[in-house]
Scaffold this active site. Sequence first.
Site, PDB file in Angstrom:
ATOM      1  N   HIS A  59      36.126  49.609  43.576  1.00 20.02           N
ATOM      2  CA  HIS A  59      37.159  48.599  43.358  1.00 20.02           C
ATOM      3  C   HIS A  59      38.193  48.590  44.477  1.00 20.02           C
ATOM      4  O   HIS A  59      38.501  49.630  45.063  1.00 20.02           O
ATOM      5  CB  HIS A  59      37.809  48.737  41.978  1.00 20.02           C
ATOM      6  CG  HIS A  59      38.607  49.985  41.762  1.00 20.02           C
ATOM      7  ND1 HIS A  59      39.949  50.057  42.061  1.00 20.02           N
ATOM      8  CD2 HIS A  59      38.270  51.184  41.254  1.00 20.02           C
ATOM      9  CE1 HIS A  59      40.401  51.254  41.737  1.00 20.02           C
ATOM     10  NE2 HIS A  59      39.409  51.967  41.245  1.00 20.02           N
TER      11      HIS A  59
ATOM     12  N   GLU B 213      40.282  46.647  38.578  1.00 18.55           N
ATOM     13  CA  GLU B 213      39.764  47.786  37.812  1.00 18.55           C
ATOM     14  C   GLU B 213      40.887  48.463  37.055  1.00 18.55           C
ATOM     15  O   GLU B 213      40.725  48.891  35.917  1.00 18.55           O
ATOM     16  CB  GLU B 213      39.082  48.791  38.757  1.00 18.55           C
ATOM     17  CG  GLU B 213      38.307  49.895  38.037  1.00 18.55           C
ATOM     18  CD  GLU B 213      39.109  51.171  37.746  1.00 18.55           C
ATOM     19  OE1 GLU B 213      38.572  52.047  37.039  1.00 18.55           O
ATOM     20  OE2 GLU B 213      40.254  51.302  38.206  1.00 18.55           O
ATOM     21  N   GLU B 214      42.034  48.571  37.714  1.00 21.46           N
ATOM     22  CA  GLU B 214      43.118  49.382  37.160  1.00 21.46           C
ATOM     23  C   GLU B 214      43.742  48.795  35.896  1.00 21.46           C
ATOM     24  O   GLU B 214      44.503  49.461  35.205  1.00 21.46           O
ATOM     25  CB  GLU B 214      44.213  49.621  38.214  1.00 21.46           C
ATOM     26  CG  GLU B 214      43.742  50.388  39.443  1.00 21.46           C
ATOM     27  CD  GLU B 214      43.349  51.833  39.139  1.00 21.46           C
ATOM     28  OE1 GLU B 214      43.449  52.267  37.981  1.00 21.46           O
ATOM     29  OE2 GLU B 214      42.912  52.515  40.085  1.00 21.46           O
TER      30      GLU B 214
ATOM     31  N   ASP C  33      42.239  56.018  45.513  1.00 21.31           N
ATOM     32  CA  ASP C  33      41.587  55.400  44.355  1.00 21.31           C
ATOM     33  C   ASP C  33      41.770  53.889  44.487  1.00 21.31           C
ATOM     34  O   ASP C  33      42.827  53.369  44.174  1.00 21.31           O
ATOM     35  CB  ASP C  33      42.236  55.934  43.083  1.00 21.31           C
ATOM     36  CG  ASP C  33      41.748  55.254  41.812  1.00 21.31           C
ATOM     37  OD1 ASP C  33      40.791  54.488  41.874  1.00 21.31           O
ATOM     38  OD2 ASP C  33      42.369  55.496  40.758  1.00 21.31           O
TER      39      ASP C  33
ATOM     40  N   HIS D   5      46.848  58.116  41.173  1.00 21.24           N
ATOM     41  CA  HIS D   5      47.848  57.128  40.762  1.00 21.24           C
ATOM     42  C   HIS D   5      49.261  57.555  41.147  1.00 21.24           C
ATOM     43  O   HIS D   5      50.226  57.169  40.514  1.00 21.24           O
ATOM     44  CB  HIS D   5      47.776  56.854  39.242  1.00 21.24           C
ATOM     45  CG  HIS D   5      46.514  56.136  38.852  1.00 21.24           C
ATOM     46  ND1 HIS D   5      46.395  55.448  37.676  1.00 21.24           N
ATOM     47  CD2 HIS D   5      45.335  55.981  39.496  1.00 21.24           C
ATOM     48  CE1 HIS D   5      45.173  54.914  37.602  1.00 21.24           C
ATOM     49  NE2 HIS D   5      44.518  55.238  38.702  1.00 21.24           N
TER      50      HIS D   5
END
Lengths: 357, 361
Positions: free
Chosen positions: B72, B220-221, B186, B331
């Site tokens: 992603h 995605e998140e 990420d 994150h």
Amino acid sequence: MDQMKNLAREIVALCSVPSVSGFEGRSTKEIQRLYEGRFDRIETDAVGNHFLWKTCGREGAPRILVDAHFDEIGMLVREILEGGFVRLVSVGGLSPSVLQAADVILYGKEVLRGVIVSTPPHLRSAEDDRLPDCEELLVDTGFSKDELEKILPLGSPVGFAPDYRELLGGRLAGKSFDNKACAAIAASAIAGVPREALAGDVVLMLSSFEETSRLGGASAGAFGLSPDYAMVIDVNLATVPDVPKSETVPLGEGISLSVSAATDRALTLASQKICKEKNIAHTMIAAPSSTGTNATAVQLVGGGIPTVDVGLPLRNMHTYNEVIDLADAEALASFVEAFVCDGEIAKNFCVREELPK
Amino acid sequence: MRTYDNDLTLLRELSLLFGPSGCEGEVADAIERALPALCDSFTRDRMGNLTALIRTGDLSSENRRRVMISAHMDEVGVMVSEICEDGLLRFDTVGGIDVSVLEGRKVLLGDESHRISGLIASKAIHHKEKKDRNKPTPISKLFIDIGAKDRAEAEQVLSVGSVGVFDSEFYRFGKDGAFVKSKALDDRMGCAAMLSVMSALVRERPTADLDLYFCFTVREEIGLSGAKVVAQRIAPELAIVLETTAVADLPETEPAKRVAALGKGGALSVMDRSTVYDREFLNFARATAKERDIPVQIKQYVSGGNDAGSIHKSGVGVRTLALSVPTRYLHSPACVASVEDYHSVTSLVEAMLRAMDTETS
């Protein structure tokens, strides 16, 4: 505008120099690099103070002290753990709320980068919402324990990584504006004054240990200098939401002058007069019995030193993203310049006092 | 082991791009610029997902296997919810960010076309009561300061709904630069690994009859949404999700809760909060790693979730595998991963795609 940018550059240059309380003396070379040639001489003393001298060239002239503490909050290496993680101890009042995931620099035998650990939301339980203190957190260094022990002695200072940004409207964000921004502004102002305009011999003291003991560097330094009068410059908490306005100073509306029983009232009023005459934006603030700055200590040094307490408004104090307004910085520079050139103050406050015989 | 993106130029470039969920355009643009040299054809759908196709083997064969490989493009971020009278901004998070890593941080705010610096703050420690100092400041008491003196000045550059990401340095650190630190690892690590794999495959194509769909997904998140529509369109037989996984391999964490360890290779998921993974495909991945001597580890804690959650249930169902770079402090503005692990993940994906034959996995 260009001059504004120069001042910003000078502030960032000095604020990037590492100076965790107790390790100020390691920065002599950096201070010399920044100020050599712009002052008559640069001296140091036993407790980590630096003195930047600019003399007026006249015999028997008054001695004017301008104090700005040079130390910064930070951390020390307390323990090295498996996996190259480092346990810390805080130096000065660190806020637990900004520590996790912060970029730090470890000043050992080598200069190392590191990250303060944090727990991601994926692995955090709902009841686990206490912010750990600095002493409970670790720094991730990417070395093994054995490798790290060779290059990072216990007690090595650890500081936040310098990383500055310009915000809208000439505001600056970054670390250690408390209080090296004030030091840089004062240095820039004093260095720019023609020698013959000075009202006396000026010593800019970049003092040590303010964050850990409010008398450390400044009182020892002032004792050694025994100036006729002094100005102490430190940052002041600027207005933010959820804090009563009476406890803060507005950002972007100039410097603050403290009215306090702990400083010299006449010198404070004379300073206010300078601001009015020179049109320097300022706010008078009430600090009844203590200024919370070196001024409280300096005024009681030796036989007493008339002292005025001057503040630069700053947001997010003791984080790596403190915010100042360059308009305030300009106001401070103008005030310092006017103060060290003020003949009337020199005349009124250069008084030799003696005990009755 | 083959090494890719050796000096991390690609990972650096991708990680520093601005791509909060729902505003991935800058990331997609950068990837799209690289795609013509790396695949046979590609498309960008109206949601913003990029899908690139590499076809191998006998193109006229009717037994072609459809394989989806995905990562992603979006990252966690913030969104402006109110512009206050005093020029400060109230905000909320886009995706899951713990408040403990919000206060004090620099952010870049804006939209598709412009960026502005700001920082997240609250009152100074000097104004916090002692009993409150170890309590996280709730997001309702945090604000973003962009330097604006009043609402009008702030409104000239931002509006309610403007988004932002952490503004954080990318650097290597540790022994011989073994680790990398950045925001948005990420899942830009997954995106960068895919580009490296594509580059290797295009140079020397696998011989089996494969349609390899490399998908760079959005959102995605906030709930695995971009991958869902892409998987529905492709209807693959197999899917490999390239991700990061949160690890806690700190000295004080009990071993059972460390999830995985940095430096021991990519982590294969057996189960997480969104998926129980296909055993056969998992075994194929482990066997390939063993045969090619590529380090790999099994993720040891049921946590997190990723695009596999929506892909494996899409259409008539998809055998799905998740291969993640173990990453500390996910994150946050300071995610940390091992450079070796990043390279091992790239190698293992390439090896698996080369080891697939036309008939079975």
